[in-house]
Enzyme design. Structure first.
Site, PDB file in Angstrom:
ATOM      1  N   GLN A   1      -4.254   7.298  -0.096  1.00 17.46           N
ATOM      2  CA  GLN A   1      -5.584   6.694  -0.398  1.00 17.46           C
ATOM      3  C   GLN A   1      -6.365   6.377   0.820  1.00 17.46           C
ATOM      4  OE1 GLN A   1      -3.859   4.484  -4.217  1.00 17.46           O
ATOM      5  NE2 GLN A   1      -6.301   4.628  -4.459  1.00 17.46           N
ATOM      6  N   HIS A   2      -7.440   6.097   0.366  1.00 19.52           N
ATOM      7  CA  HIS A   2      -8.449   5.190   1.248  1.00 19.52           C
ATOM      8  C   HIS A   2      -9.068   6.163   2.564  1.00 19.52           C
ATOM      9  CE1 HIS A   2      -6.868   2.009  -0.959  1.00 19.52           C
ATOM     10  NE2 HIS A   2      -5.660   2.039  -0.257  1.00 19.52           N
TER      11      HIS A   2
ATOM     12  N   ASP B   1      -2.103   8.633  -4.449  1.00 16.50           N
ATOM     13  CA  ASP B   1      -0.777   8.883  -4.209  1.00 16.50           C
ATOM     14  C   ASP B   1       0.198   8.044  -5.252  1.00 16.50           C
ATOM     15  OD1 ASP B   1      -1.107   6.780  -2.594  1.00 16.50           O
ATOM     16  OD2 ASP B   1       0.034   7.432  -1.112  1.00 16.50           O
TER      17      ASP B   1
END
Length: 467
Positions: free
Chosen positions: A72-73, A224
């Site tokens: 992520q991110h 995830d």
């Protein structure tokens, strides 16, 4: 006899790309391939594509549907031609810590928690956009579209259609998507980047992102951790503790999470609810680094830890080797305290490293409890969960039973499960059994040693960092 229906799931993590193929009707794992990613906290997204193809992504004949999960991110900032203006800054790149603090001060932590669901930390995409705008304004000015790693892979798999897509779970980790309203906050993007940018369309949990030219259905995908929850079949009272590159602690719930302290991120899950989560930058690499310090391999390190008294005779490690996210201490360093001649041995140091890692995750578990999340048992996964030294102390330190599933690629499996859901038109959620349980651990009747270690750990953390 009808032909077997096959789906695939992708796990594009910090370290590697893994692709599993699975029987869509039974959940039986058929095949796994993987390929590594380069090390580092920023990366050319083309390296993700290289790993995807090396792991078999260019050879999916016979696969009816595919789902993509990813770390992520990560900021994938593209120009008008779809070319990254800068390497993707990953979740564990903490250079945007000053921007995170400034964004929190600008709008107030209560606004972030109540209206967005998360309070900015250096991991989140919005802080990385602000870093780009302040440090490379000539590059920020070229940004026309912002994607996340899973969005970027899905977009490329579908041949780069005019509109990219994402899902709630991944969008909720950006800092500019409201989990509570299911809408983007373009004003926050513009405030961070200096101008507006296109964002991917947010799909529902069972929606299709599209169909490839070969007729393969591509599902919405997920972040995830949300994907791991799908793969594990997480239910009420289950809290997942994952010890990989990072440490993560999360649960799937229908409760509304709004933590103004920023400790608990109120992310979305992949089935329409929320996924309150805490992450630590320092996961299993804490153990690896200590093994390297001792000049031994990881197997010998684990044996050394088991030779030590369980409390390491008071030797204490705060494992903030790469800064930390929970607690939010991006500039922190690791520390070793309580040293005496009697406990300055390789075995004591190995055990102190294990204790520091598990105590850090126990702090995160307590933060979930404070948000009203029921903790009935911990499901322990990730490479670090296979350490006998970790297994020996986890239930006592966490204070609840610990279930250790058989080793499996649960993130990729969750992506495959979502693909099967989309393949069937989003009707019935695939009823796949959870993988077999390898071991179960119950907390001891007398946990006083663990409570003493946690008390000492908290005292040192407050003394050094005030939190």
């Amino acid at each position: 006899m009808s032909a077997r229906r096959v789906v695939a799931g992708v796990d594009s993590s910090t370290q590697s790309c893994k692709i599993v193929t699975v029987d869509a009707d039974t959940g039986e794992l058929l095949h796994l391939r993987s390929a590594p990613h380069p090390d580092g906290t920023s990366i050319d997204p083309d390296r993700w594509w290289d790993a995807f193809t090396a792991a078999g992504g260019d050879d999916l004949d016979g696969v009816a549907a595919l789902g993509v999960s990813a770390q992520q991110h990560g900021m994938v900032a593209l120009d008008e031609a779809g070319v990254p203006v800068h390497d993707a800054l990953l979740w564990n790149d903490v250079r945007s810590a000053p921007q995170a603090a400034a964004l929190t001060d600008q709008y107030g932590a209560a606004m972030w928690a109540d209206e967005v669901g998360v309070v900015p930390v250096a991991s989140f995409t919005i802080t990385k956009l602000a870093w780009l705008a302040q440090n490379r304004p000539e590059l920020a000015a070229r940004v026309e579209q912002v994607l996340l790693p899973h969005d970027w892979l899905t977009w490329n798999i579908l041949g780069r259609p005019a509109e990219a897509t994402t899902d709630r779970s991944d969008a909720s980790g950006t800092g500019y998507f409201s989990v509570h309203t299911n809408l983007y906050r373009p004003d926050l993007v513009e405030g961070a980047l200096g101008h507006s940018a296109r964002l991917p369309r947010v799909l529902g949990p069972a929606e299709r992102a599209g169909v490839t030219k070969n007729g393969m259905v591509v599902s919405a995908g997920a972040g995830d951790n949300a994907s791991a929850a799908l793969g594990l079949g997480v239910g009420e009272g289950d809290v997942v503790v994952s010890i990989g590159t990072s440490g993560t602690v999360f649960a799937s719930t229908q409760a509304r999470i709004a933590d103004a302290s920023g400790a608990v991120a109120g992310f979305a899950d992949a089935v329409g609810g929320q996924l309150p989560l805490l992450a630590t930058i320092n996961g299993a690499r804490t153990l690896v680094a200590t093994a390297q310090m001792l000049g031994v391999d990881i197997a010998r390190f684990g044996a050394l830890a088991l030779e030590s008294p369980v409390d390491a005779d008071g030797l204490l490690m705060l494992p903030y080797l790469d800064g930390e996210r929970t607690p939010n201490l991006p500039e922190a360093t690791g520390s070793l305290t309580g040293m005496r001649r009697a406990n300055m041995t390789p075995a004591h140091l190995a055990q102190a490293s294990v204790l520091g890692l598990v105590c850090s995750l126990a702090d995160a578990l307590d933060a979930l409890r404070r948000q009203g999340v029921t903790v009935r048992q911990v499901i322990l996964i990730g490479g670090g969960s296979q350490s006998p030294a970790v297994q020996k102390i986890a239930a006592d330190v966490f204070g609840v039973p610990v279930v250790l599933p058989a080793p499996g690629e649960y993130v990729a499996l969750g992506a495959a499960r979502q693909a099967a859901w989309a393949l069937d038109g989003g009707t019935d959620f695939p009823d796949w059994p959870r993988g077999t349980t390898a071991r179960e651990f119950e907390p001891a009747a007398d946990r006083s040693w663990a409570q003493g270690v946690r008390s000492n750990y908290a005292e040192q953390r407050r003394a050094l960092y005030g939190v």
